[in-house]
Design a protein around this motif. Structure first.
Motif, PDB file in Angstrom:
ATOM      1  N   GLN A   1       0.808  -1.224   0.000  1.00 40.48           N
ATOM      2  CA  GLN A   1       0.000   0.000   0.000  1.00 40.48           C
ATOM      3  C   GLN A   1       0.840   1.274   0.000  1.00 40.48           C
ATOM      4  OE1 GLN A   1      -3.058   0.198   2.992  1.00 40.48           O
ATOM      5  NE2 GLN A   1      -3.617  -1.950   2.726  1.00 40.48           N
ATOM      6  N   HIS A   2       2.006   1.236   0.659  1.00 36.74           N
ATOM      7  CA  HIS A   2       2.733   2.480   0.916  1.00 36.74           C
ATOM      8  C   HIS A   2       4.040   2.643   0.163  1.00 36.74           C
ATOM      9  CE1 HIS A   2      -0.075   3.629   4.073  1.00 36.74           C
ATOM     10  NE2 HIS A   2       0.021   2.409   4.580  1.00 36.74           N
ATOM     11  N   VAL A   3       4.589   1.563  -0.387  1.00 36.31           N
ATOM     12  CA  VAL A   3       5.941   1.671  -0.963  1.00 36.31           C
ATOM     13  C   VAL A   3       5.999   2.631  -2.153  1.00 36.31           C
ATOM     14  CG1 VAL A   3       5.753  -0.307  -2.543  1.00 36.31           C
ATOM     15  CG2 VAL A   3       7.992   0.337  -1.625  1.00 36.31           C
ATOM     16  N   GLY A   4       4.939   2.698  -2.949  1.00 33.85           N
ATOM     17  CA  GLY A   4       4.957   3.548  -4.144  1.00 33.85           C
ATOM     18  C   GLY A   4       5.113   5.019  -3.820  1.00 33.85           C
ATOM     19  N   TRP A   5       4.196   5.557  -2.988  1.00 33.56           N
ATOM     20  CA  TRP A   5       4.272   6.984  -2.674  1.00 33.56           C
ATOM     21  C   TRP A   5       5.501   7.297  -1.829  1.00 33.56           C
ATOM     22  CZ3 TRP A   5       4.654   8.847   2.186  1.00 33.56           C
ATOM     23  CH2 TRP A   5       4.182   8.076   3.249  1.00 33.56           C
ATOM     24  N   LEU A   6       5.903   6.332  -0.948  1.00 39.50           N
ATOM     25  CA  LEU A   6       7.060   6.582  -0.101  1.00 39.50           C
ATOM     26  C   LEU A   6       8.334   6.711  -0.945  1.00 39.50           C
ATOM     27  CD1 LEU A   6       7.770   6.922   2.897  1.00 39.50           C
ATOM     28  CD2 LEU A   6       8.324   4.482   2.952  1.00 39.50           C
ATOM     29  N   LYS A   7       8.468   5.852  -1.952  1.00 38.04           N
ATOM     30  CA  LYS A   7       9.631   5.948  -2.849  1.00 38.04           C
ATOM     31  C   LYS A   7       9.620   7.293  -3.584  1.00 38.04           C
ATOM     32  CE  LYS A   7      11.050   1.328  -4.216  1.00 38.04           C
ATOM     33  NZ  LYS A   7      11.194   0.393  -5.350  1.00 38.04           N
ATOM     34  N   GLY A   8       8.447   7.711  -4.055  1.00 32.30           N
ATOM     35  CA  GLY A   8       8.349   8.983  -4.759  1.00 32.30           C
ATOM     36  C   GLY A   8       8.760  10.146  -3.873  1.00 32.30           C
TER      37      GLY A   8
ATOM     38  N   ARG B   1      18.774   7.632  -6.718  1.00 32.86           N
ATOM     39  CA  ARG B   1      18.063   6.350  -6.707  1.00 32.86           C
ATOM     40  C   ARG B   1      18.604   5.377  -5.660  1.00 32.86           C
ATOM     41  NH1 ARG B   1      14.543   6.097 -10.794  1.00 32.86           N
ATOM     42  NH2 ARG B   1      14.849   7.523 -12.544  1.00 32.86           N
ATOM     43  N   MET B   2      19.922   5.293  -5.540  1.00 31.07           N
ATOM     44  CA  MET B   2      20.500   4.354  -4.580  1.00 31.07           C
ATOM     45  C   MET B   2      20.153   4.745  -3.150  1.00 31.07           C
ATOM     46  SD  MET B   2      24.212   3.339  -6.165  1.00 31.07           S
ATOM     47  CE  MET B   2      24.526   2.264  -4.770  1.00 31.07           C
ATOM     48  N   LEU B   3      20.271   6.032  -2.839  1.00 33.76           N
ATOM     49  CA  LEU B   3      19.934   6.494  -1.501  1.00 33.76           C
ATOM     50  C   LEU B   3      18.443   6.302  -1.228  1.00 33.76           C
ATOM     51  CD1 LEU B   3      20.694   7.758   1.155  1.00 33.76           C
ATOM     52  CD2 LEU B   3      20.580  10.022   0.079  1.00 33.76           C
ATOM     53  N   THR B   4      17.613   6.529  -2.244  1.00 32.46           N
ATOM     54  CA  THR B   4      16.171   6.294  -2.090  1.00 32.46           C
ATOM     55  C   THR B   4      15.896   4.860  -1.690  1.00 32.46           C
ATOM     56  OG1 THR B   4      15.559   8.037  -3.663  1.00 32.46           O
ATOM     57  CG2 THR B   4      13.947   6.285  -3.307  1.00 32.46           C
ATOM     58  N   GLU B   5      16.497   3.904  -2.391  1.00 32.69           N
ATOM     59  CA  GLU B   5      16.301   2.486  -2.066  1.00 32.69           C
ATOM     60  C   GLU B   5      16.729   2.197  -0.635  1.00 32.69           C
ATOM     61  OE1 GLU B   5      14.877   0.049  -3.807  1.00 32.69           O
ATOM     62  OE2 GLU B   5      14.445   1.326  -5.527  1.00 32.69           O
ATOM     63  N   ASP B   6      17.886   2.743  -0.233  1.00 31.04           N
ATOM     64  CA  ASP B   6      18.383   2.503   1.124  1.00 31.04           C
ATOM     65  C   ASP B   6      17.425   3.047   2.172  1.00 31.04           C
ATOM     66  OD1 ASP B   6      20.633   1.285   0.115  1.00 31.04           O
ATOM     67  OD2 ASP B   6      21.948   3.023   0.390  1.00 31.04           O
ATOM     68  N   VAL B   7      16.965   4.284   1.961  1.00 33.61           N
ATOM     69  CA  VAL B   7      16.092   4.924   2.951  1.00 33.61           C
ATOM     70  C   VAL B   7      14.757   4.193   3.055  1.00 33.61           C
ATOM     71  CG1 VAL B   7      14.743   7.015   3.428  1.00 33.61           C
ATOM     72  CG2 VAL B   7      17.163   7.198   2.806  1.00 33.61           C
ATOM     73  N   VAL B   8      14.185   3.822   1.916  1.00 34.64           N
ATOM     74  CA  VAL B   8      12.888   3.122   1.943  1.00 34.64           C
ATOM     75  C   VAL B   8      13.033   1.770   2.646  1.00 34.64           C
ATOM     76  CG1 VAL B   8      11.114   2.044   0.509  1.00 34.64           C
ATOM     77  CG2 VAL B   8      11.949   4.327  -0.056  1.00 34.64           C
ATOM     78  N   GLN B   9      14.114   1.056   2.359  1.00 32.03           N
ATOM     79  CA  GLN B   9      14.339  -0.236   3.011  1.00 32.03           C
ATOM     80  C   GLN B   9      14.517  -0.055   4.515  1.00 32.03           C
ATOM     81  OE1 GLN B   9      13.817  -3.672   3.150  1.00 32.03           O
ATOM     82  NE2 GLN B   9      14.730  -3.611   1.112  1.00 32.03           N
ATOM     83  N   GLU B  10      15.291   0.949   4.917  1.00 33.28           N
ATOM     84  CA  GLU B  10      15.496   1.221   6.345  1.00 33.28           C
ATOM     85  C   GLU B  10      14.181   1.607   7.023  1.00 33.28           C
ATOM     86  OE1 GLU B  10      18.480   4.239   6.629  1.00 33.28           O
ATOM     87  OE2 GLU B  10      19.956   3.033   5.544  1.00 33.28           O
ATOM     88  N   THR B  11      13.340   2.354   6.319  1.00 31.24           N
ATOM     89  CA  THR B  11      12.058   2.780   6.887  1.00 31.24           C
ATOM     90  C   THR B  11      11.155   1.580   7.141  1.00 31.24           C
ATOM     91  OG1 THR B  11      12.206   4.928   5.769  1.00 31.24           O
ATOM     92  CG2 THR B  11      10.022   4.224   6.501  1.00 31.24           C
ATOM     93  N   PHE B  12      11.070   0.669   6.172  1.00 31.76           N
ATOM     94  CA  PHE B  12      10.228  -0.503   6.367  1.00 31.76           C
ATOM     95  C   PHE B  12      10.830  -1.472   7.388  1.00 31.76           C
ATOM     96  CE2 PHE B  12       8.139   0.773   2.351  1.00 31.76           C
ATOM     97  CZ  PHE B  12       6.821   0.716   2.804  1.00 31.76           C
TER      98      PHE B  12
ATOM     99  N   HIS C   1       6.119   8.443   6.791  1.00 29.42           N
ATOM    100  CA  HIS C   1       6.608   9.708   6.240  1.00 29.42           C
ATOM    101  C   HIS C   1       7.666  10.299   7.163  1.00 29.42           C
ATOM    102  CE1 HIS C   1       6.539  14.081   5.623  1.00 29.42           C
ATOM    103  NE2 HIS C   1       6.191  13.831   4.378  1.00 29.42           N
ATOM    104  N   GLY C   2       7.355  10.353   8.471  1.00 31.82           N
ATOM    105  CA  GLY C   2       8.293  10.912   9.443  1.00 31.82           C
ATOM    106  C   GLY C   2       9.574  10.099   9.551  1.00 31.82           C
ATOM    107  N   ALA C   3       9.425   8.769   9.560  1.00 29.22           N
ATOM    108  CA  ALA C   3      10.599   7.894   9.667  1.00 29.22           C
ATOM    109  C   ALA C   3      11.501   8.067   8.440  1.00 29.22           C
ATOM    110  CB  ALA C   3      10.169   6.442   9.818  1.00 29.22           C
ATOM    111  N   ALA C   4      10.891   8.124   7.257  1.00 26.35           N
ATOM    112  CA  ALA C   4      11.676   8.285   6.033  1.00 26.35           C
ATOM    113  C   ALA C   4      12.391   9.634   6.010  1.00 26.35           C
ATOM    114  CB  ALA C   4      10.781   8.135   4.806  1.00 26.35           C
TER     115      ALA C   4
END
Length: 197
Positions: free
Chosen positions: A26-33, A43-54, A77-80
């Motif tokens: 439900q949330h990975v799409g908007w969170l990545k954006g 892109r690489m930092l985005t992947e790292d941050v999203v993975q760390e957030t989840f 949102h806050g965690a990311a």
């Protein structure tokens, strides 16, 4: 590609696994954006941050699973935002080793060394002040002064109108001016429009 969050060590109830996978879908799409824009399209930092957030969400799932969709999205949102800020802060720390090399080989005048030290101290004070801001103001300040986005871009990223963005920027500017005063290391009164790429 970021997959569903991995559970922390130890047993995790089967229903939690299903809930976590559903949360991720439900949330990975908007969170990545959001993170992609916050990291200035890294892109690489985005992947790292999203993975760390989840991963953090998985560790806190006993509490988060009780939240309604809106508050849960707010937590993500806050965690990311905070995790992205941590990466920014790590970058700043890494850069601090460079002036020592520069001074050693180029031997700048003493006043330049002092100016550099004052700027570093003021910048650290700015980031500490931004960390203490309320979540939405914190996000606006990061997007404005760390990433250089315009009010319109921040409005689109955070889903708020430009007038609200302007209010957050004004309040953040006032707070930073009070805390850092004449030693501010960047211009808080730059014309609206920001730099974007």
């Amino acid at each position: 590609m970021t997959g569903p969050p991995k559970p922390p060590p130890g047993p995790i109830p089967a229903e939690w696994r299903a809930e976590l996978e559903d949360c991720h879908r439900q949330h990975v799409g908007w969170l990545k954006g959001y993170v992609f824009l916050l990291t200035k399209r890294d892109r690489m930092l985005t992947e790292d941050v999203v993975q760390e957030t989840f991963r953090a969400a998985t560790a806190a799932w006993g509490r988060l699973r009780k939240l309604e969709p809106g508050p849960l999205a707010g937590w993500l949102h806050g965690a990311a935002t905070n995790k992205t800020h941590d990466h920014f802060r790590d970058d700043e720390r890494e850069r601090r080793h460079q002036p020592a090399v520069w001074q050693r080989f180029y031997q700048p005048p003493q006043q330049e060394t002092w100016r550099l030290a004052l700027t570093e101290a003021a910048l650290e004070q700015c980031w500490k002040a931004i960390e203490r801001m309320p979540p939405r103001q914190h996000a606006v300040a990061l997007l404005r002064w760390r990433c250089g986005y315009s009010y319109r871009e921040i409005s689109r990223i955070l889903g708020m109108n430009e007038k609200t963005v302007s209010v957050h920027v004004s309040n953040a500017r006032r707070m930073l001016a009070q805390e850092v005063g004449p030693y501010l290391p960047f211009d808080l009164d730059e014309p609206e429009g920001g730099a974007s790429s």
